[in-house]
Design an enzyme around this catalytic site. Structure first.
Site, short mmCIF file in Angstrom:
data_model
loop_
_atom_site.label_atom_id
_atom_site.label_comp_id
_atom_site.label_asym_id
_atom_site.label_seq_id
_atom_site.Cartn_x
_atom_site.Cartn_y
_atom_site.Cartn_z
CB THR A 12 -0.95 0.03 1.21
OG1 THR A 12 -0.21 0.22 2.42
CG2 THR A 12 -1.75 -1.26 1.31
N GLY A 13 0.42 2.28 -0.68
CA GLY A 13 1.22 3.49 -0.78
C GLY A 13 2.52 3.23 -1.52
N GLY A 17 8.54 6.91 -2.29
CA GLY A 17 9.21 6.70 -1.02
C GLY A 17 9.51 5.26 -0.66
CB ILE A 18 9.36 3.54 2.63
CG1 ILE A 18 10.44 4.38 3.32
CG2 ILE A 18 9.37 2.10 3.15
CD1 ILE A 18 10.24 4.58 4.80
N GLY A 19 7.46 2.81 0.14
CA GLY A 19 6.61 1.85 -0.55
C GLY A 19 7.14 1.51 -1.94
CE1 TYR A 148 3.86 9.51 10.58
CE2 TYR A 148 5.67 9.48 12.15
CZ TYR A 148 5.14 9.10 10.94
OH TYR A 148 5.86 8.31 10.08
#
Length: 248
Positions: A12-13, A17-19, A148
């Site tokens: 997901t996502g 970036g990291i995804g 967060y």
């Protein structure tokens, strides 16, 4: 080495970036990869670059998660790897927090992640691997990060309970908690160029290894959790922050 050959992975996502880095690594290790995101243009672009399948889904909406689960079931039947990565970041003091900011962060990072796992459990093969993207802020107490940090602490709690509940099916559930990573998420917070430079220098000053992490490193850790080498690891949180939390 294609150690994940024959596996189907959902990230997901996964359009940035990291995804994105995790999807790239999972594919490099042989997995067939599906990435999700909210914006069709971004997902289509990332999917084409990576050579993976893209699906549109807003992880902050349970109805969208249900639609995603139905689409994955229809096209793939079952999956072997689930990387719950999609998340948002808003910084505010507790005093100045707004309901909108709270609902946005908790809605995606906590509620969205929770129901992504919930709705996709029926699609997980026995012996599957689930990885949450948490954060080192889950166990630190930095100013302006209350919403967060709370959302990520909640993820680690879900992770451990899910590890117990899914153990009878040999499904392993773990989390990766990075510190500062060079991705676009910091740019989305609203900092101007000088503020971003100041924040980056402040973070590096708190990291014993004196560097910002790379998304590719986190992607490799996600892939490790999904492979045979981690077959006896479940309910674990790996902190990847260059030693930052040691000085918190």
């Amino acid at each position: 080495m294609e150690t994940l050959k024959g596996k189907i992975a959902l990230v997901t996502g996964g359009n940035s970036g990291i995804g994105y880095a995790a999807a790239k690594e999972l594919k490099a290790q042989g997995a067939e990869v599906i990435i999700t995101g909210r914006r069709k243009e971004a997902i289509d672009k990332a999917a084409a670059e990576l050579g993976v399948t893209g699906m549109i889904a807003d992880q902050g909406q349970v109805s969208a998660i249900e639609e995603l689960a139905a689409q994955v079931k229809d096209q793939y039947g079952k999956i072997d790897i689930l990387f719950i990565n999609a998340g948002v970041l808003e910084l505010t003091t507790i005093e100045n927090a707004t309901e909108a900011a709270f609902d946005n962060v908790i809605g995606v990072n906590f509620k969205g992640a929770y129901f992504t796992l919930s709705k996709l459990i029926p699609l997980l093969n026995d012996g599957a691997s689930v990885v949450f993207l948490s954060s080192n802020t889950a166990s630190t107490s930095g100013a302006n990060s209350s919403i967060y940090s709370s959302s990520k602490a909640a993820l680690n709690s879900i992770m451990k309970i899910a590890a117990v509940e899914l153990a009878p099916r040999k499904i392993r559930v773990n989390s990766v908690s990075p510190g500062p990573i060079k991705t676009e998420i910091m740019n989305k917070v609203g900092f101007d160029e000088q503020q971003l430079k100041d924040v980056t220098e402040w973070m590096i000053g708190r990291i014993p290894l004196r560097q910002i992490g790379k998304a590719e490193d986190v992607g490799k850790m996600v892939a490790y959790f999904c492979g045979e080498a981690a077959s006896f690891i479940t309910g674990a949180e790996i902190i990847m922050d260059g030693g930052m939390s040691l000085k918190a």
